[in-house]
Write a protein that holds these residues in place. Structure first.
Motif, PDB file in Angstrom:
ATOM      1  N   ILE A 227       0.932  -1.373   0.039  1.00  0.00           N
ATOM      2  CA  ILE A 227      -0.277  -0.127  -0.095  1.00  0.00           C
ATOM      3  C   ILE A 227       0.809   1.408   0.129  1.00  0.00           C
ATOM      4  O   ILE A 227       2.144   1.091   0.283  1.00  0.00           O
ATOM      5  CB  ILE A 227      -1.062   0.054   1.262  1.00  0.00           C
ATOM      6  N   ALA A 228       0.376   2.242  -0.409  1.00  0.00           N
ATOM      7  CA  ALA A 228       1.418   3.609  -0.300  1.00  0.00           C
ATOM      8  C   ALA A 228       1.590   3.874   0.974  1.00  0.00           C
ATOM      9  O   ALA A 228       0.821   3.602   1.903  1.00  0.00           O
ATOM     10  CB  ALA A 228       0.073   4.716  -1.084  1.00  0.00           C
ATOM     11  N   PRO A 229       2.804   4.572   1.286  1.00  0.00           N
ATOM     12  CA  PRO A 229       3.298   5.181   2.616  1.00  0.00           C
ATOM     13  C   PRO A 229       2.244   5.942   3.104  1.00  0.00           C
ATOM     14  O   PRO A 229       1.953   5.850   4.527  1.00  0.00           O
ATOM     15  CB  PRO A 229       4.352   5.777   2.167  1.00  0.00           C
ATOM     16  N   GLU A 230       1.278   6.604   2.364  1.00  0.00           N
ATOM     17  CA  GLU A 230       0.348   7.729   3.094  1.00  0.00           C
ATOM     18  C   GLU A 230      -0.853   6.727   3.885  1.00  0.00           C
ATOM     19  O   GLU A 230      -1.308   6.993   4.677  1.00  0.00           O
ATOM     20  CB  GLU A 230      -0.260   8.473   2.255  1.00  0.00           C
ATOM     21  N   THR A 231      -1.138   5.624   3.041  1.00  0.00           N
ATOM     22  CA  THR A 231      -2.062   4.749   3.519  1.00  0.00           C
ATOM     23  C   THR A 231      -1.607   4.169   4.891  1.00  0.00           C
ATOM     24  O   THR A 231      -2.306   4.070   5.677  1.00  0.00           O
ATOM     25  CB  THR A 231      -2.494   3.738   2.299  1.00  0.00           C
ATOM     26  N   GLU A 232      -0.325   3.674   4.656  1.00  0.00           N
ATOM     27  CA  GLU A 232       0.363   3.053   5.723  1.00  0.00           C
ATOM     28  C   GLU A 232       0.177   3.730   7.076  1.00  0.00           C
ATOM     29  O   GLU A 232      -0.320   3.317   8.207  1.00  0.00           O
ATOM     30  CB  GLU A 232       1.598   2.370   5.545  1.00  0.00           C
ATOM     31  N   ALA A 233       0.663   5.251   6.804  1.00  0.00           N
ATOM     32  CA  ALA A 233       0.669   5.953   7.833  1.00  0.00           C
ATOM     33  C   ALA A 233      -0.892   6.294   8.611  1.00  0.00           C
ATOM     34  O   ALA A 233      -1.146   6.467   9.648  1.00  0.00           O
ATOM     35  CB  ALA A 233       1.243   7.498   7.662  1.00  0.00           C
ATOM     36  N   ALA A 234      -1.691   6.319   7.616  1.00  0.00           N
ATOM     37  CA  ALA A 234      -3.114   6.716   8.150  1.00  0.00           C
ATOM     38  C   ALA A 234      -3.571   5.590   8.946  1.00  0.00           C
ATOM     39  O   ALA A 234      -4.295   5.822   9.880  1.00  0.00           O
ATOM     40  CB  ALA A 234      -3.882   6.963   6.745  1.00  0.00           C
ATOM     41  N   ALA A 235      -3.397   4.241   8.358  1.00  0.00           N
ATOM     42  CA  ALA A 235      -4.106   3.274   9.146  1.00  0.00           C
ATOM     43  C   ALA A 235      -3.396   3.110  10.577  1.00  0.00           C
ATOM     44  O   ALA A 235      -4.140   2.682  11.566  1.00  0.00           O
ATOM     45  CB  ALA A 235      -3.637   2.024   8.496  1.00  0.00           C
ATOM     46  N   ARG A 236      -2.154   3.324  10.589  1.00  0.00           N
ATOM     47  CA  ARG A 236      -1.429   3.471  12.022  1.00  0.00           C
ATOM     48  C   ARG A 236      -2.159   4.425  12.730  1.00  0.00           C
ATOM     49  O   ARG A 236      -2.322   4.223  13.950  1.00  0.00           O
ATOM     50  CB  ARG A 236       0.028   3.365  11.592  1.00  0.00           C
ATOM     51  N   ALA A 237      -2.125   5.607  12.068  1.00  0.00           N
ATOM     52  CA  ALA A 237      -2.523   6.751  12.805  1.00  0.00           C
ATOM     53  C   ALA A 237      -4.000   6.572  13.338  1.00  0.00           C
ATOM     54  O   ALA A 237      -4.335   6.742  14.692  1.00  0.00           O
ATOM     55  CB  ALA A 237      -2.322   8.106  12.157  1.00  0.00           C
ATOM     56  N   VAL A 238      -4.842   6.043  12.535  1.00  0.00           N
ATOM     57  CA  VAL A 238      -6.466   5.940  13.245  1.00  0.00           C
ATOM     58  C   VAL A 238      -6.336   4.886  14.305  1.00  0.00           C
ATOM     59  O   VAL A 238      -7.081   4.893  15.193  1.00  0.00           O
ATOM     60  CB  VAL A 238      -7.196   5.453  11.829  1.00  0.00           C
ATOM     61  N   SER A 239      -5.544   3.867  14.261  1.00  0.00           N
ATOM     62  CA  SER A 239      -5.307   2.784  15.122  1.00  0.00           C
ATOM     63  C   SER A 239      -5.064   3.439  16.360  1.00  0.00           C
ATOM     64  O   SER A 239      -5.348   2.921  17.676  1.00  0.00           O
ATOM     65  CB  SER A 239      -4.559   1.738  14.610  1.00  0.00           C
ATOM     66  N   GLU A 240      -4.103   4.227  16.357  1.00  0.00           N
ATOM     67  CA  GLU A 240      -3.267   4.654  17.696  1.00  0.00           C
ATOM     68  C   GLU A 240      -4.436   5.643  18.265  1.00  0.00           C
ATOM     69  O   GLU A 240      -4.723   5.674  19.632  1.00  0.00           O
ATOM     70  CB  GLU A 240      -2.074   5.625  17.380  1.00  0.00           C
ATOM     71  N   ALA A 241      -5.288   6.537  17.573  1.00  0.00           N
ATOM     72  CA  ALA A 241      -5.975   7.263  17.767  1.00  0.00           C
ATOM     73  C   ALA A 241      -7.426   6.685  18.551  1.00  0.00           C
ATOM     74  O   ALA A 241      -7.741   6.933  19.400  1.00  0.00           O
ATOM     75  CB  ALA A 241      -6.859   8.155  16.713  1.00  0.00           C
ATOM     76  N   LEU A 242      -7.676   5.339  18.093  1.00  0.00           N
ATOM     77  CA  LEU A 242      -8.666   4.592  18.686  1.00  0.00           C
ATOM     78  C   LEU A 242      -8.363   4.009  20.211  1.00  0.00           C
ATOM     79  O   LEU A 242      -8.947   3.920  21.243  1.00  0.00           O
ATOM     80  CB  LEU A 242      -9.203   3.463  17.961  1.00  0.00           C
ATOM     81  N   ALA A 243      -6.839   3.711  20.132  1.00  0.00           N
ATOM     82  CA  ALA A 243      -6.357   3.198  21.315  1.00  0.00           C
ATOM     83  C   ALA A 243      -6.321   4.245  22.472  1.00  0.00           C
ATOM     84  O   ALA A 243      -6.945   3.818  23.638  1.00  0.00           O
ATOM     85  CB  ALA A 243      -5.013   2.544  21.209  1.00  0.00           C
ATOM     86  N   GLU A 244      -6.088   5.218  22.001  1.00  0.00           N
ATOM     87  CA  GLU A 244      -6.100   6.391  22.976  1.00  0.00           C
ATOM     88  C   GLU A 244      -7.468   6.889  23.420  1.00  0.00           C
ATOM     89  O   GLU A 244      -7.633   7.055  24.669  1.00  0.00           O
ATOM     90  CB  GLU A 244      -5.515   7.669  22.003  1.00  0.00           C
ATOM     91  N   ARG A 245      -8.486   6.907  22.508  1.00  0.00           N
ATOM     92  CA  ARG A 245      -9.795   7.103  22.749  1.00  0.00           C
ATOM     93  C   ARG A 245     -10.250   6.228  24.052  1.00  0.00           C
ATOM     94  O   ARG A 245     -11.307   6.540  24.846  1.00  0.00           O
ATOM     95  CB  ARG A 245     -10.694   7.326  21.733  1.00  0.00           C
ATOM     96  N   LEU A 246      -9.933   4.952  23.758  1.00  0.00           N
ATOM     97  CA  LEU A 246     -10.468   4.059  24.653  1.00  0.00           C
ATOM     98  C   LEU A 246      -9.839   3.867  25.874  1.00  0.00           C
ATOM     99  O   LEU A 246      -9.945   3.121  26.877  1.00  0.00           O
ATOM    100  CB  LEU A 246     -10.348   2.317  23.970  1.00  0.00           C
ATOM    101  N   ASP A 247      -8.584   4.953  25.953  1.00  0.00           N
ATOM    102  CA  ASP A 247      -7.725   4.838  27.146  1.00  0.00           C
ATOM    103  C   ASP A 247      -7.373   3.314  27.489  1.00  0.00           C
ATOM    104  O   ASP A 247      -7.379   2.835  28.501  1.00  0.00           O
ATOM    105  CB  ASP A 247      -8.530   5.291  28.432  1.00  0.00           C
ATOM    106  N   LEU A 248      -6.938   2.780  26.438  1.00  0.00           N
ATOM    107  CA  LEU A 248      -6.532   1.295  26.318  1.00  0.00           C
ATOM    108  C   LEU A 248      -5.256   0.856  27.104  1.00  0.00           C
ATOM    109  O   LEU A 248      -4.352   1.817  27.036  1.00  0.00           O
ATOM    110  CB  LEU A 248      -6.268   1.095  25.085  1.00  0.00           C
ATOM    111  N   VAL A 249      -5.284  -0.002  27.877  1.00  0.00           N
ATOM    112  CA  VAL A 249      -3.838  -0.557  28.246  1.00  0.00           C
ATOM    113  C   VAL A 249      -3.973  -2.037  27.614  1.00  0.00           C
ATOM    114  O   VAL A 249      -4.746  -2.892  28.229  1.00  0.00           O
ATOM    115  CB  VAL A 249      -3.806  -0.555  29.698  1.00  0.00           C
ATOM    116  N   GLY A 250      -3.193  -2.226  26.847  1.00  0.00           N
ATOM    117  CA  GLY A 250      -3.046  -3.903  26.197  1.00  0.00           C
ATOM    118  C   GLY A 250      -3.063  -3.864  24.734  1.00  0.00           C
ATOM    119  O   GLY A 250      -2.319  -2.815  24.218  1.00  0.00           O
ATOM    120  N   LEU A 251      -3.557  -4.403  24.064  1.00  0.00           N
ATOM    121  CA  LEU A 251      -3.585  -4.372  22.515  1.00  0.00           C
ATOM    122  C   LEU A 251      -4.919  -4.201  22.020  1.00  0.00           C
ATOM    123  O   LEU A 251      -5.976  -4.731  22.618  1.00  0.00           O
ATOM    124  CB  LEU A 251      -3.183  -5.766  22.010  1.00  0.00           C
ATOM    125  N   LEU A 252      -5.095  -3.422  20.918  1.00  0.00           N
ATOM    126  CA  LEU A 252      -6.196  -3.464  20.127  1.00  0.00           C
ATOM    127  C   LEU A 252      -5.764  -3.700  18.508  1.00  0.00           C
ATOM    128  O   LEU A 252      -4.989  -3.201  18.014  1.00  0.00           O
ATOM    129  CB  LEU A 252      -6.704  -1.882  20.014  1.00  0.00           C
TER     130      LEU A 252
END
Ligand SMILES: Nc1ncnc2c1ncn2[C@@H]1O[C@H](COP(=O)(O)OP(=O)(O)O)[C@@H](O)[C@H]1O
Ligand SMILES: [Mg+2]
Length: 357
Positions: A227-252
């Motif tokens: 996939i394009a580097p921007e797509t890779e970056a977007a997918a990782r960024a959205v995942s980190e944002a979800l983890a943050e919003r859940l106040d996660l400790v662990g894996l998502l």
């Protein structure tokens, strides 16, 4: 309770499947012991853990004794009643917190959560009656996918609504009054990201895996994803944002679609190690299982650089017989789950093929 669990501490894992097995195997070199809670005798996880309680997930007495014997509780299976986990959290820290479980157990809660976090999703409507289904199909259009909100996995509990599908039949076939209708995404690729978040709030997303399903079951995960580097970056960024919003400790684990115009849409989340993250065991600086252990015990997270481009292939049903040739391949790493019976569709193991040069 100190923030960081010192070696010797006991991690309680609810669920006895292969994810628990590989977590227990990753906990050992860091000096932790694991206590598995599962209804199953001779489970994949109990074969490699120090201790197991065999009892049902609603056995309050057994659960309380389990909680009293461990320093932290986590889970490798998400269909445990949230009430049960809430009660356990009064007795020992539960990571990820029970509210995370509630989001991942219900497809509408999951999609609402992703949307509220600013992530793209397929268009969707909560459907609790046949009348609502008719209305939702009018609004979303065909093709669409109708899914039960709870307990679906490996494509079970869902039906495609194509141009010719009889809606009444589709509704009857699901046999539920709690469903979601999703617009069908004509995706270019399916990808996923496993993100870890530590006790100190640091998030770290693993590189994107490109996933290929056969008969609705994950067959291969390939890293790096094409996939394009921007797509890779977007997918990782959205995942980190979800983890943050859940106040996660662990894996998502975040399953996503990439559309033909490069947009990333969130499909599903799971607050635990994930099949599409198994490549990390042999291809990454830190495996998802070690990262999981690090997160729930309060250790710093490990680096997530790709060490070797890797293709993970699941061994499903009698494909497990391939172990004989796989063990003779120089760059193949075999992981078997210790399941006695190779039923069709059952995940028996996987192989990571790494590209060394
Ligand atoms: N809205 C959708 N549009 C297109 N394909 C879909 C959609 N929802 C699911 N699928 C396909 O079905 C597979 C399984 O659906 P998913 O929602 O991930 O449920 P589960 O993995 O719990 O069975 C997905 O990996 C994808 O291939
Ligand atoms: Mg899925």
């Amino acid at each position: 309770m100190p923030e960081v669990l010192a070696p010797g501490a006991v991690i309680g894992i609810i669920g006895g499947g292969q994810l628990g097995r590989m977590t227990a195997l990753a906990a050992a070199p860091l000096g932790y012991r694991c206590h598995i809670f599962t209804p199953e005798e001779d489970s994949p996880a109990s074969q490699v853990a120090e201790r197991t309680t065999v009892a049902s997930y609603d056995d309050e007495v057994a659960l309380s004794a389990f909680a009293a014997s461990v320093d932290v509780i986590t889970y490798e299976f998400e269909n445990i009643p949230v009430d049960t986990v809430e009660r356990l959290s009064k007795l020992a820290p539960v990571r990820p917190r029970p509210s995370v479980l509630a989001v991942s157990q219900h497809r509408v809660a999951e999609k609402d959560f992703a949307r509220d976090a600013g992530a793209g999703t397929a268009p969707y409507r909560h459907v609790t009656s046949f009348e609502q289904l008719r209305k939702a199909v009018e609004e979303i259009g065909r093709p669409a996918v109708l899914k039960t909100c709870r307990f679906g996995y490996d494509g079970k509990g869902q039906v495609k609504i194509a141009a010719e599908t009889d809606l009444a039949e589709a509704w009857e076939s699901l046999n539920t009054d709690d469903a979601v209708l999703e617009g069908f995404v004509s995706f270019e690729k399916e990808i996923s990201v496993i993100v870890a978040r530590g006790l100190d709030g640091t998030s770290r997303a693993f590189p994107v895996a490109e996933n290929h399903h056969v008969d609705h079951i994950l067959s291969t995960s390939t890293v790096p994803a094409a996939i394009a580097p921007e797509t890779e970056a977007a997918a990782r960024a959205v995942s980190e944002a979800l983890a943050e919003r859940l106040d996660l400790v662990g894996l998502l684990a975040v399953e996503m679609f990439v559309t033909s115009d490069g947009k990333v849409l969130v499909n599903e989340v799971a607050p635990r190690p994930h099949n599409s993250g198994h490549w990390t065991q042999d291809g990454c600086a830190t495996s998802q299982f070690e990262q999981f252990v690090r997160a729930v015990t309060g250790l710093p997270l490990g680096p997530v650089d790709v060490r070797f481009p890797t293709v993970m292939q699941n061994l499903i049903g009698d494909q497990v017989e391939q172990w004989k040739t796989i063990v003779a391949e120089p760059d193949a790493k075999l992981h078997l789950y210790g399941k006695a019976e190779a039923r069709p569709g059952r995940k028996m193991g996987h192989v990571n093929r790494i590209r060394v040069s």
